[in-house]
Design a protein around this motif. Structure first.
Motif, PDB file in Angstrom:
ATOM      1  N   LEU A 285       0.822  -1.205   0.000  1.00  0.00           N
ATOM      2  CA  LEU A 285       0.000   0.000   0.000  1.00  0.00           C
ATOM      3  C   LEU A 285       0.861   1.263   0.000  1.00  0.00           C
ATOM      4  O   LEU A 285       0.491   2.274  -0.599  1.00  0.00           O
ATOM      5  CB  LEU A 285      -0.911   0.001   1.228  1.00  0.00           C
ATOM      6  N   ALA A 286       2.021   1.184   0.640  1.00  0.00           N
ATOM      7  CA  ALA A 286       2.905   2.348   0.717  1.00  0.00           C
ATOM      8  C   ALA A 286       3.496   2.713  -0.631  1.00  0.00           C
ATOM      9  O   ALA A 286       4.023   3.811  -0.801  1.00  0.00           O
ATOM     10  CB  ALA A 286       4.024   2.080   1.720  1.00  0.00           C
ATOM     11  N   ARG A 287       3.412   1.799  -1.603  1.00  0.00           N
ATOM     12  CA  ARG A 287       3.930   2.084  -2.935  1.00  0.00           C
ATOM     13  C   ARG A 287       3.027   3.051  -3.700  1.00  0.00           C
ATOM     14  O   ARG A 287       3.453   3.645  -4.695  1.00  0.00           O
ATOM     15  CB  ARG A 287       4.059   0.795  -3.756  1.00  0.00           C
ATOM     16  N   VAL A 288       1.796   3.194  -3.263  1.00  0.00           N
ATOM     17  CA  VAL A 288       0.819   4.012  -3.984  1.00  0.00           C
ATOM     18  C   VAL A 288       0.802   5.433  -3.424  1.00  0.00           C
ATOM     19  O   VAL A 288       0.683   5.627  -2.211  1.00  0.00           O
ATOM     20  CB  VAL A 288      -0.592   3.411  -3.893  1.00  0.00           C
ATOM     21  N   GLN A 289       0.906   6.405  -4.295  1.00  0.00           N
ATOM     22  CA  GLN A 289       0.740   7.799  -3.885  1.00  0.00           C
ATOM     23  C   GLN A 289      -0.630   8.281  -4.317  1.00  0.00           C
ATOM     24  O   GLN A 289      -0.991   8.227  -5.485  1.00  0.00           O
ATOM     25  CB  GLN A 289       1.791   8.719  -4.500  1.00  0.00           C
ATOM     26  N   ALA A 290      -1.402   8.743  -3.345  1.00  0.00           N
ATOM     27  CA  ALA A 290      -2.735   9.275  -3.642  1.00  0.00           C
ATOM     28  C   ALA A 290      -2.965  10.503  -2.770  1.00  0.00           C
ATOM     29  O   ALA A 290      -2.776  10.439  -1.546  1.00  0.00           O
ATOM     30  CB  ALA A 290      -3.799   8.216  -3.379  1.00  0.00           C
ATOM     31  N   PRO A 291      -3.331  11.609  -3.368  1.00  0.00           N
ATOM     32  CA  PRO A 291      -3.553  11.801  -4.808  1.00  0.00           C
ATOM     33  C   PRO A 291      -2.239  11.870  -5.589  1.00  0.00           C
ATOM     34  O   PRO A 291      -1.205  12.258  -5.050  1.00  0.00           O
ATOM     35  CB  PRO A 291      -4.291  13.144  -4.870  1.00  0.00           C
ATOM     36  N   ALA A 292      -2.313  11.476  -6.842  1.00  0.00           N
ATOM     37  CA  ALA A 292      -1.147  11.512  -7.709  1.00  0.00           C
ATOM     38  C   ALA A 292      -0.804  12.946  -8.080  1.00  0.00           C
ATOM     39  O   ALA A 292      -1.681  13.817  -8.143  1.00  0.00           O
ATOM     40  CB  ALA A 292      -1.431  10.709  -8.982  1.00  0.00           C
ATOM     41  N   GLY A 293       0.481  13.193  -8.337  1.00  0.00           N
ATOM     42  CA  GLY A 293       0.901  14.503  -8.826  1.00  0.00           C
ATOM     43  C   GLY A 293       1.377  15.448  -7.733  1.00  0.00           C
ATOM     44  O   GLY A 293       1.239  15.171  -6.532  1.00  0.00           O
ATOM     45  N   LEU A 294       1.952  16.557  -8.179  1.00  0.00           N
ATOM     46  CA  LEU A 294       2.397  17.589  -7.261  1.00  0.00           C
ATOM     47  C   LEU A 294       1.217  18.472  -6.846  1.00  0.00           C
ATOM     48  O   LEU A 294       0.253  18.628  -7.601  1.00  0.00           O
ATOM     49  CB  LEU A 294       3.471  18.458  -7.926  1.00  0.00           C
ATOM     50  N   ALA A 295       1.310  19.044  -5.674  1.00  0.00           N
ATOM     51  CA  ALA A 295       0.225  19.896  -5.155  1.00  0.00           C
ATOM     52  C   ALA A 295       0.323  21.283  -5.773  1.00  0.00           C
ATOM     53  O   ALA A 295       1.048  22.150  -5.282  1.00  0.00           O
ATOM     54  CB  ALA A 295       0.310  19.984  -3.642  1.00  0.00           C
ATOM     55  N   ILE A 296      -0.382  21.471  -6.888  1.00  0.00           N
ATOM     56  CA  ILE A 296      -0.379  22.782  -7.551  1.00  0.00           C
ATOM     57  C   ILE A 296      -1.799  23.344  -7.641  1.00  0.00           C
ATOM     58  O   ILE A 296      -2.073  24.216  -8.458  1.00  0.00           O
ATOM     59  CB  ILE A 296       0.245  22.699  -8.959  1.00  0.00           C
ATOM     60  N   ASP A 297      -2.695  22.814  -6.788  1.00  0.00           N
ATOM     61  CA  ASP A 297      -4.095  23.259  -6.784  1.00  0.00           C
ATOM     62  C   ASP A 297      -4.761  23.028  -8.138  1.00  0.00           C
ATOM     63  O   ASP A 297      -5.576  23.839  -8.603  1.00  0.00           O
ATOM     64  CB  ASP A 297      -4.204  24.743  -6.396  1.00  0.00           C
TER      65      ASP A 297
END
Length: 265
Positions: free
Chosen positions: A223-235
């Protein structure tokens, strides 16, 4: 990159390997001192095992050092510069075989000719692979944008098996199913050897789905392999903006090992 050779045989082989998506390295003699079999401009192509498959760059005296340099170049994704010299020359330079000084790796040339030569070894790696699960607006926007930044994009389904990665290749996955077959897509993504898995979803949704995945046998490590939400925080709000934020992060990950702690750019 597109390799350029004066020898059409080397050029044709380089093109064939690139079309197959096979990693290889180009070795070029850039300087010689004294008697050497190879002269400046001599070139060779080495395969992913570091073996010369076309061209000529000297006899057996250089093969071991050249193989090591090619394998390191392919693993690191960065060019290597090796300098082969007789033991007495290395002693005069106060360097030992196998050491690296100012970006040059030194090796002993045991050939009777006692010459020295410098060889530039450049890796040619396949474009990084981006697997996209889903046909949502974000998935479509990302599939359209990524190829412009030298990503090999493949839209996959949960039934598709991921082919093994060749040495030096990189694969990242974005799950942008957005409500359709989320669990199946995440499970399929986690079954691969991708170095990054991003999931287009809110933290709340990921928390709910991660519980279901865990109950089906997925470990905490998985589970730690998954980044959610995906992407950089640029609003980001629109599908195009979300795709941009994802691609920005993928680019950051792709280039990370080419930067040092002192880089500011």
């Amino acid at each position: 990159m597109t390799a350029k050779f004066s020898d059409t045989t080397l050029q044709d082989l380089a093109q064939t390997l690139s079309e197959r998506g096979e990693p290889y390295a180009i070795a070029t003699v850039i300087r010689t001192v004294g008697l050497t079999a190879a002269k400046p401009g001599a070139k060779a192509i080495l395969n992913h095992e570091g073996q010369i498959i076309e061209g000529w760059i000297g006899g057996g005296c250089v093969r071991s050092a050249l193989t090591k340099a090619a394998l390191k170049a392919l693993e690191a994704g960065e060019p290597q510069l090796i300098s082969l010299a007789p033991a007495e020359v290395l002693a005069d330079l106060a360097v030992e075989a196998g050491t690296e000084v100012n970006g040059v790796r030194y090796a002993r040339n045991g050939c009777p000719s006692k010459g020295s030569l410098d060889i530039f070894v450049e890796p040619v790696l396949p474009m990084p692979e981006l697997f996209i699960y889903g046909v949502s607006p974000v998935a479509r926007a990302l599939a359209s944008l990524a190829p412009r930044f030298q990503w090999s994009v493949e839209t996959v389904s949960t039934e598709d098996g991921a082919k093994p990665l060749p040495q030096g290749a990189r694969r990242m996955i974005i799950v942008a199913t957005q409500g359709k077959d989320d669990i199946a897509a995440l499970s399929a993504a986690l079954a691969t050897d991708a170095e990054h898995i991003g999931f287009v979803a809110s933290r709340k949704k990921w928390a709910a789905l991660s519980e279901k995945l865990q109950s089906s046998g997925v470990t905490e490590t998985g589970l730690a392999r998954v980044q959610a939400p995906a992407g950089l925080a640029i609003d980001a709000v629109t599908p195009d903006e979300i795709a941009l934020s994802i691609l920005a992060q993928l680019t950051q990950l792709r280039r990370a090992k080419h930067r040092t702690e002192d880089d500011n750019v």
